[in-house]
Design an enzyme around this catalytic site. Structure first.
Site, short mmCIF file in Angstrom:
data_model
loop_
_atom_site.label_atom_id
_atom_site.label_comp_id
_atom_site.label_asym_id
_atom_site.label_seq_id
_atom_site.Cartn_x
_atom_site.Cartn_y
_atom_site.Cartn_z
NE ARG A 174 63.43 37.83 76.12
CZ ARG A 174 64.09 38.72 75.41
NH1 ARG A 174 64.02 38.66 74.05
NH2 ARG A 174 64.67 39.90 75.85
CG HIS A 228 63.38 41.25 67.59
ND1 HIS A 228 63.89 40.99 68.92
CD2 HIS A 228 61.88 40.90 68.10
CE1 HIS A 228 63.01 40.44 69.86
NE2 HIS A 228 61.77 40.51 69.31
CG ASP A 270 66.76 35.41 76.39
OD1 ASP A 270 68.07 35.19 76.27
OD2 ASP A 270 65.97 34.83 75.79
CB CYS A 321 69.64 42.77 71.42
SG CYS A 321 68.96 42.21 69.78
NE ARG A 374 60.47 35.94 69.08
CZ ARG A 374 61.65 35.79 70.03
NH1 ARG A 374 61.74 37.00 70.92
NH2 ARG A 374 62.59 35.13 70.11
#
Length: 283
Positions: free
Chosen positions: A108, A182, A83, A276, A153
């Protein structure tokens, strides 16, 4: 209708004049991109991603920024971090200060190490929050303030830490739909005082706050939101957005922006798109 009413109506129908500003972006190639786990509703490990196509689509996005005259720096991809292509999540950089991400999921976590090292190597003064923050995924600069998402998150308590580190006001906005996990999946900053957003992604309190701050915001329809159309990047005039968000493109054009659609359908399989993939370095 009076002459004054006609003039007001014509002014409202005339798109505002927009001006671009050269930007500084940071990106990471999807060399190791794959959907190896599922940590958001967009990810399905039974539907493999085409790694070669992901790279080609990412290259097209990179070239779009270059063709617009923007500076694009690259962070080396790290094996085992599929990611890492979603560079926006790596932190928030404003006026030489860098807030390094603290990821919610262990898969992550090492991305923060890689992006933090890049920030240090490039002379930024780095800081780490005690609570979870996922960088520009949830922390979006507009003018002299930061719009900050929470609910899935980023920890709401991290907002206060970010405000203290950067010396900027932070506006907290609660997200309530897991498809928009997000802030940058549900809201796009278009210039220093203009946003586009998808109201159903936000709590009632957050929607009221956005309506108060941005009464002229563009409200995007479900069809465009559901292709992550709001995961877009703007230089104040040109808005690079997922190509499938055709209704949003029309809204942008009507508002005096110049929409530029790009196809990032492979990277959408990981739950991300244009924004992103783009970490902005704010002056």
């Amino acid at each position: 209708m009076t002459i004054s009413h006609i003039a007001a109506s014509e002014a409202a129908a005339t798109p505002r004049s927009r001006s671009p500003r050269l930007r500084h972006y940071v990106m990471t190639a999807p060399t190791h991109f794959a959907v190896e786990y599922a940590i958001n509703p967009w990810m399905d490990t039974s539907t493999p991603a085409d790694a070669d196509l992901a790279v080609r689509q990412w290259q097209a996005l990179h070239q779009t920024y270059v063709s617009l005259g923007h500076t694009v720096e690259l962070v080396d991809p790290v094996a085992g971090l599929p990611d890492m292509v979603y560079a926006a999540n790596g932190g928030l950089i404003v006026n030489g200060a860098a807030v390094v991400a603290r990821f919610a999921y262990p898969q992550r976590a090492d991305e923060a190490v890689a992006y933090g090292q890049w920030m240090t190597d490039h002379g930024f003064e780095t800081a780490v929050t005690e609570h979870t923050n996922e960088g520009q995924g949830d922390l979006l600069v507009i003018g002299s303030m930061v719009l900050a998402g929470h609910g899935f998150r980023t920890d709401r308590r991290a907002h206060d830490e970010v405000a203290a580190i950067l010396g900027m006001p932070v506006v907290s906005l609660e997200l309530i739909d897991p498809r928009f996990y997000h802030l940058d999946t549900a809201l796009a900053v278009l210039d220093d005082d203009t946003i586009a957003y998808y109201p159903p992604a936000f709590s009632d309190e957050a929607r009221a706050r956005l309506q108060d701050l941005f009464p002229d915001a563009i409200e995007v329809a479900t069809a465009d939101a559901y292709v992550l159309g709001l995961n877009a990047v703007s230089d104040g005039l040109h808005v690079v957005h997922p190509a499938a968000a055709t209704g949003f493109a029309k809204q942008l054009d009507d508002a005096g922006f110049e929409p530029i659609g790009v196809d990032l359908t492979e990277l959408l399989k990981g739950g991300g798109s244009v924004k992103c993939c783009t970490l902005e370095v704010y002056p």
